[in-house]
Design a protein around this motif. Structure first.
Motif, short mmCIF file in Angstrom:
data_model
loop_
_atom_site.label_atom_id
_atom_site.label_comp_id
_atom_site.label_asym_id
_atom_site.label_seq_id
_atom_site.Cartn_x
_atom_site.Cartn_y
_atom_site.Cartn_z
N ALA A 166 1.07 -1.25 -0.15
CA ALA A 166 -0.38 0.45 0.12
C ALA A 166 1.13 1.62 -0.30
CB ALA A 166 -1.03 0.17 1.01
N PRO A 167 0.60 1.94 -1.08
CA PRO A 167 1.60 3.66 -0.61
C PRO A 167 1.65 4.28 0.42
CG PRO A 167 -0.01 3.70 -2.58
CD PRO A 167 -1.05 2.57 -1.46
N GLY A 172 6.11 4.92 4.28
CA GLY A 172 7.48 5.01 5.42
C GLY A 172 6.27 5.88 6.64
N GLU A 173 5.09 6.23 5.81
CA GLU A 173 3.96 6.62 6.98
C GLU A 173 3.52 5.70 7.76
OE1 GLU A 173 2.94 9.72 3.31
OE2 GLU A 173 1.14 8.32 4.28
N VAL A 174 3.16 4.17 7.86
CA VAL A 174 2.43 2.97 8.94
C VAL A 174 3.87 2.11 8.72
CG1 VAL A 174 0.28 4.11 8.48
CG2 VAL A 174 0.62 2.51 7.01
N GLU A 175 3.62 1.14 9.30
CA GLU A 175 4.24 -0.29 9.19
C GLU A 175 3.58 -0.60 10.44
OE1 GLU A 175 5.24 -3.11 7.99
OE2 GLU A 175 5.86 -1.75 6.54
N GLY A 182 9.42 1.93 5.58
CA GLY A 182 9.90 2.48 4.60
C GLY A 182 9.73 1.39 3.38
N HIS A 183 11.23 1.69 2.44
CA HIS A 183 11.58 0.91 1.53
C HIS A 183 12.64 0.84 0.58
CE1 HIS A 183 10.35 5.53 -0.52
NE2 HIS A 183 11.13 4.76 -1.76
N ALA A 266 14.21 3.75 2.32
CA ALA A 266 14.39 5.35 2.00
C ALA A 266 12.65 5.42 1.88
CB ALA A 266 14.05 5.57 -0.11
N THR A 267 12.37 6.64 2.54
CA THR A 267 11.08 7.33 2.69
C THR A 267 10.05 7.96 1.46
OG1 THR A 267 11.49 8.72 4.60
CG2 THR A 267 10.98 6.73 5.22
#
Length: 270
Positions: A166-167, A172-175, A182-183, A266-267
């Motif tokens: 999900a975007p 990295g706004e939620v995990e 992040g990614h 990365a975020t």
């Protein structure tokens, strides 16, 4: 190779001549077998955690199963080398995608996902039964290597790297699952929601091709997909195959990537 999908009507016609695997699973809910025992379709139940993955570790939350584990599970489920296999779940073909991908990876040449999953089968009037039908063991004897795979050392050089989560997880706004948000740097976000229509069936191959081409994953491109633990990204690999793009899988995915604190994170949108 046959199409990676089969619709409920075709499956109904072919039921006596195919091996059907029920891979019902929900993240955080280990009751797939209970749902299977209540209503099956002549299927053998396959457990994602114990049959389609090794225990969690450096390879992430769902490392690929060892060959011994996977071959034994498929043989127990009645899979044969010369008999078509159909897999389904009740989770938007995410767990079924893992079974499809693994069987293909192990060289089975006729394995398909039920398009529309379990709800599509019911909506089409597919028959159900209760209990676990008896079946003779299969003779499945494949070995891995037929589907492209990249590891953590290769993934950042893997051309177009697609993160299917999900975007908000990508940014990295939620995990909600893993300890780091992040990614992988350089990845582009193409969430799994683009692959299916409102009925839970895969979108038209031309539409899928256009969607992925916008992210750089066009025919001829070197493409790799990853997710949280290497399970749900297999649905994207299947969608990309429908679109005419052969994509590799990073099995460790995000949960494997973050096991090494030296790997960059990365975020945001890039």
């Amino acid at each position: 190779m046959p199409s990676p999908l089969i619709d409920p009507d075709e499956l109904r016609e072919r039921l006596p001549a195919v091996t059907v695997l029920d891979v019902r699973y929900r993240l955080g809910a280990r009751n797939g077998r209970a749902r299977y025992a209540a209503d099956t379709s002549r299927a053998a139940y396959v457990d994602l955690d114990s049959d389609l993955a090794d225990p969690p570790g450096a390879g992430g939350r769902h490392p690929l199963p060892s060959p011994d584990r996977f071959v034994a599970a498929m043989s127990t489920a009645g899979v044969r080398n010369d008999r078509p296999v159909v897999v389904y779940d009740d989770w938007s073909s995410l767990a079924a995608g893992r079974a499809w991908w693994l069987l293909r990876h192990y060289g089975h040449r006729d394995v398909r996902v039920l398009d529309g999953a379990w709800r599509g089968w019911l909506a089409a009037g597919g028959e159900t039964e209760t209990g676990e039908p008896s079946r003779p063991p299969g003779d499945f004897s494949g070995s891995p290597g037929s589907m492209p795979v990249v590891d953590a050392d290769q993934v950042r050089a893997a051309g177009v790297l697609i993160d299917v989560r999900a975007p908000e997880r990508f940014r990295g706004e939620v995990e909600p699952v893993d300890p780091v948000a992040g990614h992988i740097p350089g990845a582009v976000n193409v969430p799994l929601t683009v692959n299916l229509d409102e009925a839970g069936r895969f979108r038209d191959p031309g539409e899928l091709a256009d969607t992925y081409a916008e992210a750089g994953a066009a025919r001829g491109a070197e493409v790799t997909a990853y997710c949280g633990s290497g399970v749900t990204a297999t649905q994207a690999v299947l969608a990309l195959e429908l679109a005419g793009v052969r994509a590799a899988l990073y099995p460790g995915s995000w949960s494997g990537w973050i096991t090494d604190p030296d790997r960059p994170v990365a975020t945001g949108d890039v």
